[in-house]
Design an enzyme around this catalytic site. Structure first.
Site, PDB file in Angstrom:
ATOM      1  N   ASP A  67       7.091   0.420  14.962  1.00  0.00           N
ATOM      2  CA  ASP A  67       7.797   0.098  13.864  1.00  0.00           C
ATOM      3  C   ASP A  67       7.847   1.805  13.736  1.00  0.00           C
ATOM      4  O   ASP A  67       7.841   2.503  14.859  1.00  0.00           O
ATOM      5  CB  ASP A  67       6.851   0.766  12.340  1.00  0.00           C
ATOM      6  CG  ASP A  67       6.048   1.411  12.504  1.00  0.00           C
ATOM      7  OD1 ASP A  67       5.669   2.440  13.452  1.00  0.00           O
ATOM      8  OD2 ASP A  67       4.655   0.818  11.945  1.00  0.00           O
ATOM      9  N   ASN A 128      -3.613  -0.062   2.180  1.00  0.00           N
ATOM     10  CA  ASN A 128      -3.677  -1.565   1.443  1.00  0.00           C
ATOM     11  C   ASN A 128      -3.689  -2.717   2.236  1.00  0.00           C
ATOM     12  O   ASN A 128      -2.985  -3.340   2.007  1.00  0.00           O
ATOM     13  CB  ASN A 128      -2.160  -0.888   0.550  1.00  0.00           C
ATOM     14  CG  ASN A 128      -0.957  -1.260   1.486  1.00  0.00           C
ATOM     15  OD1 ASN A 128      -1.348  -0.609   3.091  1.00  0.00           O
ATOM     16  ND2 ASN A 128       0.358  -0.848   1.136  1.00  0.00           N
ATOM     17  N   HIS A 130      -2.450  -2.945   5.063  1.00  0.00           N
ATOM     18  CA  HIS A 130      -0.687  -3.348   5.767  1.00  0.00           C
ATOM     19  C   HIS A 130      -1.348  -3.142   6.984  1.00  0.00           C
ATOM     20  O   HIS A 130      -1.740  -2.526   7.561  1.00  0.00           O
ATOM     21  CB  HIS A 130       0.373  -2.381   5.584  1.00  0.00           C
ATOM     22  CG  HIS A 130       0.603  -0.736   5.601  1.00  0.00           C
ATOM     23  ND1 HIS A 130       0.667   0.245   5.038  1.00  0.00           N
ATOM     24  CD2 HIS A 130      -0.172   0.103   6.424  1.00  0.00           C
ATOM     25  CE1 HIS A 130       0.770   1.296   5.691  1.00  0.00           C
ATOM     26  NE2 HIS A 130      -0.056   1.379   7.173  1.00  0.00           N
ATOM     27  N   GLU A 135       3.632  -4.645   4.433  1.00  0.00           N
ATOM     28  CA  GLU A 135       2.853  -4.300   3.254  1.00  0.00           C
ATOM     29  C   GLU A 135       2.531  -5.490   2.519  1.00  0.00           C
ATOM     30  O   GLU A 135       3.046  -6.533   3.171  1.00  0.00           O
ATOM     31  CB  GLU A 135       3.798  -3.751   1.904  1.00  0.00           C
ATOM     32  CG  GLU A 135       4.799  -2.226   2.492  1.00  0.00           C
ATOM     33  CD  GLU A 135       3.540  -0.614   3.119  1.00  0.00           C
ATOM     34  OE1 GLU A 135       1.789  -1.292   3.527  1.00  0.00           O
ATOM     35  OE2 GLU A 135       3.833  -0.154   3.155  1.00  0.00           O
TER      36      GLU A 135
HETATM   37  P1  PGA Z   1      -3.252   6.230   9.845  1.00  0.00           P
HETATM   38  O1  PGA Z   1      -2.140   5.029   9.378  1.00  0.00           O
HETATM   39  O2  PGA Z   1      -4.087   5.630  10.796  1.00  0.00           O
HETATM   40  O3  PGA Z   1      -2.749   7.315   9.393  1.00  0.00           O
HETATM   41  O4  PGA Z   1      -4.986   6.137   8.559  1.00  0.00           O
HETATM   42  C1  PGA Z   1      -2.913   3.628   9.368  1.00  0.00           C
HETATM   43  C2  PGA Z   1      -1.559   3.244   8.527  1.00  0.00           C
HETATM   44  O5  PGA Z   1      -0.885   3.230   7.909  1.00  0.00           O
HETATM   45  O6  PGA Z   1      -1.882   1.827   9.486  1.00  0.00           O
END
Ligand code: PGA
Length: 234
Positions: A67, A128, A130, A135
């Protein structure tokens, strides 16, 4: 889904780095799907360290990032382009022309397919559920597309990367979809730290796809390993 736990994120990251290096050695044309965020930083550090020690040859490897934010100039310090250069691409002999990111006005899924698909997809996971920026509410058949970030994701990313200022966090991104991710031959999801305890617990209880917990889609893939550390694992 297979679950493997390590005492520390460091040990877990070194284990995954070894698997990636092994794949680079056995298949010099392999392609990786790569994640950003705080989780894979130790993994990229371990890969950089391996390169220094062993000169593992990344010159023909292809990478596809999951992304990228929209509405940030590509040289902004918080873009995933800059993140990848800083943490990995500048540390190994990868050919930057073979490092791809989703962009507007481009069919990323077609590009990935036409270049032979992804051999190993690395994922993080949001609090959450994702994966990428898919999302809750993301459809199982979703492909790479523009997505709106939820307020939870904006808050988490503001605290981690934008000095706590939610106004600075882009509200949209372009992300590989759930279906795009499931096309990878093999998937490794990393979940480290206390904040991921609840999602690791949920992953262990998954029996079917739940649109409100996007990572549940991984249950449908034949080769998924969830790698946690003690803090994320009960
Ligand atoms: P993080 O993010 O590695 O900063 O915890 C993971 C994500 O949001 O997929």
């Amino acid at each position: 889904m297979q679950f493997i736990n390590f005492k520390t994120a460091q040990a877990a990251s070194e284990y995954v780095a070894k698997q990636m290096v092994q794949l680079v050695k056995t298949n010099p044309n392999a392609s990786f799907g790569l994640a950003t965020g705080s989780t894979p930083i130790l993994l990229y550090e371990a890969l950089a360290k391996d390169y220094q020690a062993n000169q593992t040859n990344w010159s023909q490897i292809k990478t596809f990032n999951l992304d990228e934010y929209l509405n940030l100039p590509l040289d902004h310090p918080q873009t995933y382009h800059v993140f990848m250069n800083q943490h990995l691409f500048s540390k190994i002999n990868i050919n930057l022309d073979q490092t791809y990111f989703p962009q507007l006005d481009q069919n990323y899924d077609y590009l990935i397919d036409s270049l032979g698909g992804i051999d190993l997809q690395i994922l993080g996971i949001g609090t959450n559920g994702h994966i990428g920026f898919n999302e809750p509410g993301s459809a199982l058949d979703s492909l790479t597309r523009v997505v709106d970030l939820t307020q939870e994701t904006i808050n988490v990313n503001a605290n981690k990367f934008f000095d706590g200022n939610t106004d600075l966090v882009p509200k949209q991104a372009i992300s590989m979809g759930i279906s795009s991710i499931l096309k990878a031959k093999k998937i490794i999801l990393l979940a480290f730290g206390q904040s991921k305890k609840a999602v690791v617990k949920t992953l262990k209880s998954i029996t079917k796809f739940d649109i409100n917990f996007p990572a549940s889609a991984l249950i449908l893939h034949p080769d998924v390993t969830i790698i946690s550390d003690d803090e994320a694992n009960e």
